[in-house]
Enzyme design. Structure first.
Site, PDB file in Angstrom:
ATOM      1  N   ASN A 273       0.868  -1.185   0.000  1.00 24.73           N
ATOM      2  CA  ASN A 273       0.000   0.000   0.000  1.00 24.73           C
ATOM      3  C   ASN A 273       0.898   1.225   0.000  1.00 24.73           C
ATOM      4  O   ASN A 273       1.505   1.549   1.017  1.00 24.73           O
ATOM      5  CB  ASN A 273      -0.901  -0.038   1.249  1.00 24.73           C
ATOM      6  CG  ASN A 273      -1.746   1.221   1.383  1.00 24.73           C
ATOM      7  OD1 ASN A 273      -1.796   2.050   0.469  1.00 24.73           O
ATOM      8  ND2 ASN A 273      -2.392   1.367   2.533  1.00 24.73           N
ATOM      9  N   TRP A 274       0.988   1.858  -1.153  1.00 23.71           N
ATOM     10  CA  TRP A 274       1.928   2.992  -1.287  1.00 23.71           C
ATOM     11  C   TRP A 274       1.382   4.267  -0.667  1.00 23.71           C
ATOM     12  O   TRP A 274       2.072   5.287  -0.630  1.00 23.71           O
ATOM     13  CB  TRP A 274       2.275   3.205  -2.768  1.00 23.71           C
ATOM     14  CG  TRP A 274       3.039   2.062  -3.377  1.00 23.71           C
ATOM     15  CD1 TRP A 274       3.547   0.968  -2.705  1.00 23.71           C
ATOM     16  CD2 TRP A 274       3.409   1.876  -4.751  1.00 23.71           C
ATOM     17  NE1 TRP A 274       4.195   0.135  -3.589  1.00 23.71           N
ATOM     18  CE2 TRP A 274       4.128   0.658  -4.840  1.00 23.71           C
ATOM     19  CE3 TRP A 274       3.197   2.624  -5.912  1.00 23.71           C
ATOM     20  CZ2 TRP A 274       4.637   0.180  -6.050  1.00 23.71           C
ATOM     21  CZ3 TRP A 274       3.700   2.142  -7.118  1.00 23.71           C
ATOM     22  CH2 TRP A 274       4.418   0.936  -7.195  1.00 23.71           C
ATOM     23  N   LYS A 275       0.144   4.238  -0.233  1.00 24.25           N
ATOM     24  CA  LYS A 275      -0.481   5.413   0.399  1.00 24.25           C
ATOM     25  C   LYS A 275      -0.282   6.651  -0.495  1.00 24.25           C
ATOM     26  O   LYS A 275      -0.288   6.530  -1.715  1.00 24.25           O
ATOM     27  CB  LYS A 275       0.044   5.601   1.824  1.00 24.25           C
ATOM     28  CG  LYS A 275      -0.140   4.311   2.654  1.00 24.25           C
ATOM     29  CD  LYS A 275       0.092   4.474   4.128  1.00 24.25           C
ATOM     30  CE  LYS A 275      -0.132   3.143   4.836  1.00 24.25           C
ATOM     31  NZ  LYS A 275       0.020   3.223   6.287  1.00 24.25           N
TER      32      LYS A 275
ATOM     33  N   GLU B 138      -6.660   4.709   8.108  1.00 23.22           N
ATOM     34  CA  GLU B 138      -6.435   6.137   7.833  1.00 23.22           C
ATOM     35  C   GLU B 138      -7.686   6.773   7.242  1.00 23.22           C
ATOM     36  O   GLU B 138      -7.983   7.942   7.508  1.00 23.22           O
ATOM     37  CB  GLU B 138      -5.205   6.299   6.919  1.00 23.22           C
ATOM     38  CG  GLU B 138      -3.910   6.039   7.690  1.00 23.22           C
ATOM     39  CD  GLU B 138      -2.771   5.449   6.874  1.00 23.22           C
ATOM     40  OE1 GLU B 138      -2.805   5.510   5.635  1.00 23.22           O
ATOM     41  OE2 GLU B 138      -1.840   4.899   7.498  1.00 23.22           O
TER      42      GLU B 138
ATOM     43  N   GLY C  46       2.888  -1.108   4.292  1.00 23.63           N
ATOM     44  CA  GLY C  46       2.963   0.314   3.975  1.00 23.63           C
ATOM     45  C   GLY C  46       4.386   0.737   3.690  1.00 23.63           C
ATOM     46  O   GLY C  46       4.917   0.530   2.587  1.00 23.63           O
ATOM     47  N   GLY C  47       5.054   1.321   4.678  1.00 22.24           N
ATOM     48  CA  GLY C  47       6.379   1.912   4.514  1.00 22.24           C
ATOM     49  C   GLY C  47       7.373   1.010   3.799  1.00 22.24           C
ATOM     50  O   GLY C  47       8.110   1.452   2.900  1.00 22.24           O
TER      51      GLY C  47
ATOM     52  N   SER D 146       3.650  -2.148  10.304  1.00 21.10           N
ATOM     53  CA  SER D 146       5.106  -2.219  10.472  1.00 21.10           C
ATOM     54  C   SER D 146       5.701  -3.559  10.046  1.00 21.10           C
ATOM     55  O   SER D 146       6.657  -4.042  10.661  1.00 21.10           O
ATOM     56  CB  SER D 146       5.505  -1.862  11.909  1.00 21.10           C
ATOM     57  OG  SER D 146       5.127  -0.524  12.209  1.00 21.10           O
TER      58      SER D 146
ATOM     59  N   HIS E 238      -9.575   1.394   5.163  1.00 19.29           N
ATOM     60  CA  HIS E 238      -8.253   1.503   5.811  1.00 19.29           C
ATOM     61  C   HIS E 238      -8.388   2.415   7.030  1.00 19.29           C
ATOM     62  O   HIS E 238      -9.161   3.379   7.015  1.00 19.29           O
ATOM     63  CB  HIS E 238      -7.227   2.075   4.821  1.00 19.29           C
ATOM     64  CG  HIS E 238      -5.824   1.969   5.344  1.00 19.29           C
ATOM     65  ND1 HIS E 238      -5.314   2.877   6.249  1.00 19.29           N
ATOM     66  CD2 HIS E 238      -4.850   1.054   5.135  1.00 19.29           C
ATOM     67  CE1 HIS E 238      -4.076   2.513   6.557  1.00 19.29           C
ATOM     68  NE2 HIS E 238      -3.772   1.427   5.896  1.00 19.29           N
TER      69      HIS E 238
ATOM     70  N   GLY F  89       2.788   2.296  10.863  1.00 15.11           N
ATOM     71  CA  GLY F  89       3.746   3.384  10.689  1.00 15.11           C
ATOM     72  C   GLY F  89       4.499   3.752  11.959  1.00 15.11           C
ATOM     73  O   GLY F  89       5.125   4.795  12.041  1.00 15.11           O
TER      74      GLY F  89
ATOM     75  N   GLU G 285      -5.299  -4.734  10.774  1.00 15.32           N
ATOM     76  CA  GLU G 285      -4.232  -3.758  10.973  1.00 15.32           C
ATOM     77  C   GLU G 285      -4.466  -3.020  12.293  1.00 15.32           C
ATOM     78  O   GLU G 285      -5.235  -2.052  12.329  1.00 15.32           O
ATOM     79  CB  GLU G 285      -4.222  -2.737   9.821  1.00 15.32           C
ATOM     80  CG  GLU G 285      -3.991  -3.353   8.459  1.00 15.32           C
ATOM     81  CD  GLU G 285      -3.430  -2.328   7.463  1.00 15.32           C
ATOM     82  OE1 GLU G 285      -2.372  -2.603   6.899  1.00 15.32           O
ATOM     83  OE2 GLU G 285      -4.023  -1.250   7.285  1.00 15.32           O
TER      84      GLU G 285
HETATM   85  P1  13P Z   1       3.114   0.400   7.708  1.00 14.26           P
HETATM   86  O1  13P Z   1       3.579  -0.918   7.095  1.00 14.26           O
HETATM   87  O2  13P Z   1       3.853   1.590   7.208  1.00 14.26           O
HETATM   88  O3  13P Z   1       3.027   0.305   9.187  1.00 14.26           O
HETATM   89  O4  13P Z   1       1.593   0.595   7.181  1.00 14.26           O
HETATM   90  C1  13P Z   1       0.704  -0.430   7.325  1.00 14.26           C
HETATM   91  C2  13P Z   1      -0.504  -0.094   6.547  1.00 14.26           C
HETATM   92  O5  13P Z   1      -1.260   0.785   6.915  1.00 14.26           O
HETATM   93  C3  13P Z   1      -0.747  -0.835   5.294  1.00 14.26           C
HETATM   94  O6  13P Z   1      -2.015  -0.557   4.790  1.00 14.26           O
END
Ligand code: 13P
Length: 255
Positions: free
Chosen positions: A10-12, A102, A238-239, A217, A100, A178, A172
């Site tokens: 997920n590149w956000k 967020e 994510g990251g 993470s 998600h 993050g 999640e």
């Molecule tokens: P991180 O891997 O950066 O913690 O993000 C997780 C996430 O929200 C994937 O959708």
């Protein structure tokens, strides 16, 4: 039916369309064709990169699956700034992330909206990745299972047993996103086993087919222990998905 592992990056809100093409090409280069026998691999770039990424995937016959980060549930109309599921389907989008944390926390999405989105995604022949997860306060107060159980019930209500079997759920925990703070694999397994039990209580044996991912993470150092758990079928990353080398190491978690 055996569940095939799935790892989605997920590149956000990162990468313009040129950067996205580079990230995709580097990732493809770092993966071996045999890797895809073991794990389905997806990337979820921002909306503005979907068309470019789709074009490269198709031109180079890549096995990487295209995912969108969100959708609206309406077909079309006066919804400034929104993107309809039919528009995503036309781009050969395979997965759509819905709910998600967020989106829930920053943009105020409710379980009802997530439910409508999941239904709209199915109605257009795509597969939703429905996200659930508790806050740190809820975990510390001992209400994590109640919270996630209610998210599962409300976000998936009205879906057929067949749809539940083909849906993807991502657990999640919000406190792990993050933050560099991963859930203990045993705790993640416990919650994901609980999610599967909730699904099978309501939808029956088809829940054995539902792929349930862990997110929060995930990195090359912890993915092996996460994937070793029996109910965890993959990761939403994510990251660590932004750097193709790192993401390729996550995808090839058995190496
Ligand atoms: P991180 O891997 O950066 O913690 O993000 C997780 C996430 O929200 C994937 O959708």
């Amino acid at each position: 039916m055996a569940r095939k592992n799935l790892i989605v990056g997920n590149w956000k809100m990162n990468s313009n369309h040129l950067e996205a093409i580079q990230m995709l090409q580097k990732l493809h280069y770092r993966l071996d064709p045999n890797d895809y026998d073991r794990v389905d691999v997806g990337v979820a770039p921002p909306f503005t990169s979907l068309r470019s990424v789709q074009t490269v995937i198709e031109a180079d016959h890549m096995s990487i699956q295209l995912a969108a980060q969100n959708t609206h549930f309406e077909e079309k109309g006066a919804f400034t700034g929104e993107v309809a599921p039919s528009m995503l389907a036309k781009l050969s989008v395979h997965f759509v992330i819905v709910g998600h944390s967020e989106r829930r926390q920053i943009f105020g999405e409710t379980d009802d909206w997530v439910n409508r989105k999941a239904k709209a995604v199915f109605a257009h022949g795509m597969t939703p990745i429905v996200c659930v997860g508790e806050t740190l306060e809820e975990r510390e107060a001992g209400s994590a299972f109640d919270r996630v159980g209610s998210q599962i019930r409300l976000s998936l209500t009205g879906l057929s047993a067949e749809q539940i079997g083909s849906a993807v759920v991502a657990y999640e925990p919000i406190w792990a996103i993050g933050t560099g703070r991963t859930a203990d694999p045993a705790d993640a397994q416990e919650m994901i086993e609980f999610i599967r039990a909730q699904l099978s209580q309501q939808w029956g044996g088809t829940a054995d087919d539902t792929r349930i991912l862990y997110g929060g993470s995930v990195n090359p150092g912890n993915i092996g222990a996460i994937m070793a758990k029996k109910d965890i079928d993959g990761g939403l990353v994510g990251g660590a998905s932004l750097d193709p080398d790192t993401f390729a190491s996550v995808v090839r978690y058995w190496i």
